[in-house]
Design a protein around this motif. Structure first.
Motif, PDB file in Angstrom:
ATOM      1  N   ARG A   3      38.839  41.503  29.760  1.00  0.00           N
ATOM      2  CA  ARG A   3      38.992  42.374  30.929  1.00  0.00           C
ATOM      3  C   ARG A   3      37.788  43.266  31.118  1.00  0.00           C
ATOM      4  NH1 ARG A   3      44.086  46.351  32.516  1.00  0.00           N
ATOM      5  NH2 ARG A   3      43.027  47.418  34.248  1.00  0.00           N
ATOM      6  N   ARG A   4      37.342  43.918  30.037  1.00  0.00           N
ATOM      7  CA  ARG A   4      36.184  44.810  30.151  1.00  0.00           C
ATOM      8  C   ARG A   4      34.936  44.046  30.576  1.00  0.00           C
ATOM      9  NH1 ARG A   4      39.704  48.614  28.759  1.00  0.00           N
ATOM     10  NH2 ARG A   4      40.237  48.158  30.923  1.00  0.00           N
ATOM     11  N   SER A   5      34.803  42.817  30.083  1.00  0.00           N
ATOM     12  CA  SER A   5      33.647  42.007  30.452  1.00  0.00           C
ATOM     13  C   SER A   5      33.627  41.736  31.958  1.00  0.00           C
ATOM     14  CB  SER A   5      33.675  40.686  29.683  1.00  0.00           C
ATOM     15  OG  SER A   5      32.642  39.829  30.115  1.00  0.00           O
ATOM     16  N   GLN A   6      34.795  41.460  32.526  1.00  0.00           N
ATOM     17  CA  GLN A   6      34.871  41.174  33.958  1.00  0.00           C
ATOM     18  C   GLN A   6      34.693  42.439  34.797  1.00  0.00           C
ATOM     19  OE1 GLN A   6      34.699  38.000  34.339  1.00  0.00           O
ATOM     20  NE2 GLN A   6      35.047  37.902  32.128  1.00  0.00           N
ATOM     21  N   GLU A   7      35.319  43.525  34.386  1.00  0.00           N
ATOM     22  CA  GLU A   7      35.173  44.789  35.121  1.00  0.00           C
ATOM     23  C   GLU A   7      33.732  45.278  35.086  1.00  0.00           C
ATOM     24  OE1 GLU A   7      39.558  46.756  34.156  1.00  0.00           O
ATOM     25  OE2 GLU A   7      37.950  46.825  32.673  1.00  0.00           O
ATOM     26  N   ALA A   8      33.064  45.075  33.954  1.00  0.00           N
ATOM     27  CA  ALA A   8      31.680  45.538  33.814  1.00  0.00           C
ATOM     28  C   ALA A   8      30.765  44.879  34.833  1.00  0.00           C
ATOM     29  CB  ALA A   8      31.175  45.266  32.394  1.00  0.00           C
ATOM     30  N   GLN A   9      31.121  43.679  35.275  1.00  0.00           N
ATOM     31  CA  GLN A   9      30.302  42.992  36.266  1.00  0.00           C
ATOM     32  C   GLN A   9      30.373  43.672  37.635  1.00  0.00           C
ATOM     33  OE1 GLN A   9      30.315  38.638  36.311  1.00  0.00           O
ATOM     34  NE2 GLN A   9      31.440  38.661  34.391  1.00  0.00           N
ATOM     35  N   TRP A  10      31.358  44.522  37.861  1.00  0.00           N
ATOM     36  CA  TRP A  10      31.438  45.254  39.125  1.00  0.00           C
ATOM     37  C   TRP A  10      30.436  46.407  39.155  1.00  0.00           C
ATOM     38  CZ3 TRP A  10      37.467  46.217  39.027  1.00  0.00           C
ATOM     39  CH2 TRP A  10      38.128  44.977  39.033  1.00  0.00           C
ATOM     40  N   ILE A  11      30.040  46.882  37.979  1.00  0.00           N
ATOM     41  CA  ILE A  11      29.165  48.059  37.901  1.00  0.00           C
ATOM     42  C   ILE A  11      27.812  47.743  38.531  1.00  0.00           C
ATOM     43  CG2 ILE A  11      27.986  49.648  36.333  1.00  0.00           C
ATOM     44  CD1 ILE A  11      30.313  49.328  34.400  1.00  0.00           C
ATOM     45  N   GLY A  12      27.458  48.475  39.551  1.00  0.00           N
ATOM     46  CA  GLY A  12      26.211  48.244  40.261  1.00  0.00           C
ATOM     47  C   GLY A  12      26.232  47.017  41.148  1.00  0.00           C
ATOM     48  N   ASN A  13      27.415  46.412  41.333  1.00  0.00           N
ATOM     49  CA  ASN A  13      27.550  45.186  42.115  1.00  0.00           C
ATOM     50  C   ASN A  13      28.643  45.325  43.182  1.00  0.00           C
ATOM     51  OD1 ASN A  13      25.624  43.291  41.037  1.00  0.00           O
ATOM     52  ND2 ASN A  13      26.843  43.270  39.169  1.00  0.00           N
ATOM     53  N   PRO A  14      28.407  46.118  44.210  1.00  0.00           N
ATOM     54  CA  PRO A  14      29.425  46.263  45.262  1.00  0.00           C
ATOM     55  C   PRO A  14      29.707  44.967  45.992  1.00  0.00           C
ATOM     56  CG  PRO A  14      27.338  47.254  45.939  1.00  0.00           C
ATOM     57  CD  PRO A  14      27.215  46.945  44.480  1.00  0.00           C
TER      58      PRO A  14
END
Length: 260
Positions: free
Chosen positions: A125-136
């Motif tokens: 889950r954290r790996s997938q959520e982290a991909q949102w960071i800086g990626n609107p």
């Protein structure tokens, strides 16, 4: 918040009608706090509590990090909803405040423990959520340059979380396409009639599960499809998700927690 992120959080949490102990509290619905042990709620009440808690988490993020992009706010909202507010006064909060999103993305993924142990579900889950960071652009599936250049970077995070088999299939198709291109002495030209037929079949299926049923067709015909057409499968698989992101996933609930 955009429906993409709301659907993702629902999918991560899963739906549980009856309250169960969740490391720190009794939870039901979409990972919200139950009023008492054993409490049962229906989906309507689960949705009401879900939106209330997401709104509360988002309010906290807006106060702690008002300057960051929407993708980063969504990731932090999901983390707050799932794990609380300790990140604000930690290294993650410091990285967010100084605008170091690379560091924030790395630290973010360390919030993967419950009961003192790393849980596979939280790790993913954290790996997938982290991909949102800086990626609107995550809401459209057009992610900015991701930390890793794997097939998962090309798919919406929630799709990868929901169906690991689809990710594996995408990687196989991609490898076969590259191999076919390397063997060819001339540029590969896709057969328009075949390609249209295959794409129509995927659109009609309407879910990632059906993409698995197309595996043999994809692997046999990928030499004719060529690398340029491989992305069609990923895009159409994404479009087929729709409201299925909010469906119950009882098996997955046995392997991951919704609270730290």
């Amino acid at each position: 918040m955009h429906s993409f992120y709301l659907d993702a959080i629902r999918n991560f949490e899963g739906y549980t009608p009856q309250a169960q102990w969740d490391y720190a509290q009794f939870s039901n619905g979409y990972g919200t706090k139950a009023r008492f042990a054993g409490e049962k709620i229906d989906r309507a009440e689960a949705e009401r509590r879900f939106h209330a808690e997401v709104a509360s988490a988002r309010s906290i993020v807006e106060k702690a990090a008002p300057h960051v992009d929407e993708g980063t706010k969504a990731a932090l909202t999901s983390l707050t909803y799932n794990a609380g507010t300790s990140w604000i006064q930690s290294g993650l909060g410091d990285a967010v405040r100084r605008g170091d999103l690379d560091a924030a993305r790395e630290i973010f993924q360390k919030y993967n423990k419950a009961g003192g142990e790393v849980l596979p579900g939280l790790l993913h889950r954290r790996s997938q959520e982290a991909q949102w960071i800086g990626n609107p652009g995550a809401v459209t599936g057009e992610m900015a340059a991701a930390p890793t250049e794997t097939a998962s970077a090309a798919l919406p995070p929630v799709v990868v979380e929901r169906d690991q088999g689809a990710l594996n299939l995408a990687e196989v198709i991609q490898r076969r396409g590259v191999q076919a291109a390397q063997r060819a002495e001339a540029p590969i030209e896709a057969n328009p009639a075949w390609r249209g037929k295959a794409i129509e079949r995927v659109v009609a299926s309407g879910s990632l599960g059906s993409v698995a049923n197309e595996a043999l067709v994809a692997l046999i015909e990928v030499d004719r499809l060529g690398p340029g057409g491989i992305s069609d499968y990923a895009r159409l698989a994404q479009l087929g998700r729709g409201s299925e992101l909010a469906k119950s996933d009882r098996d997955r609930q046995n392997s991951e927690t919704r609270r730290i």
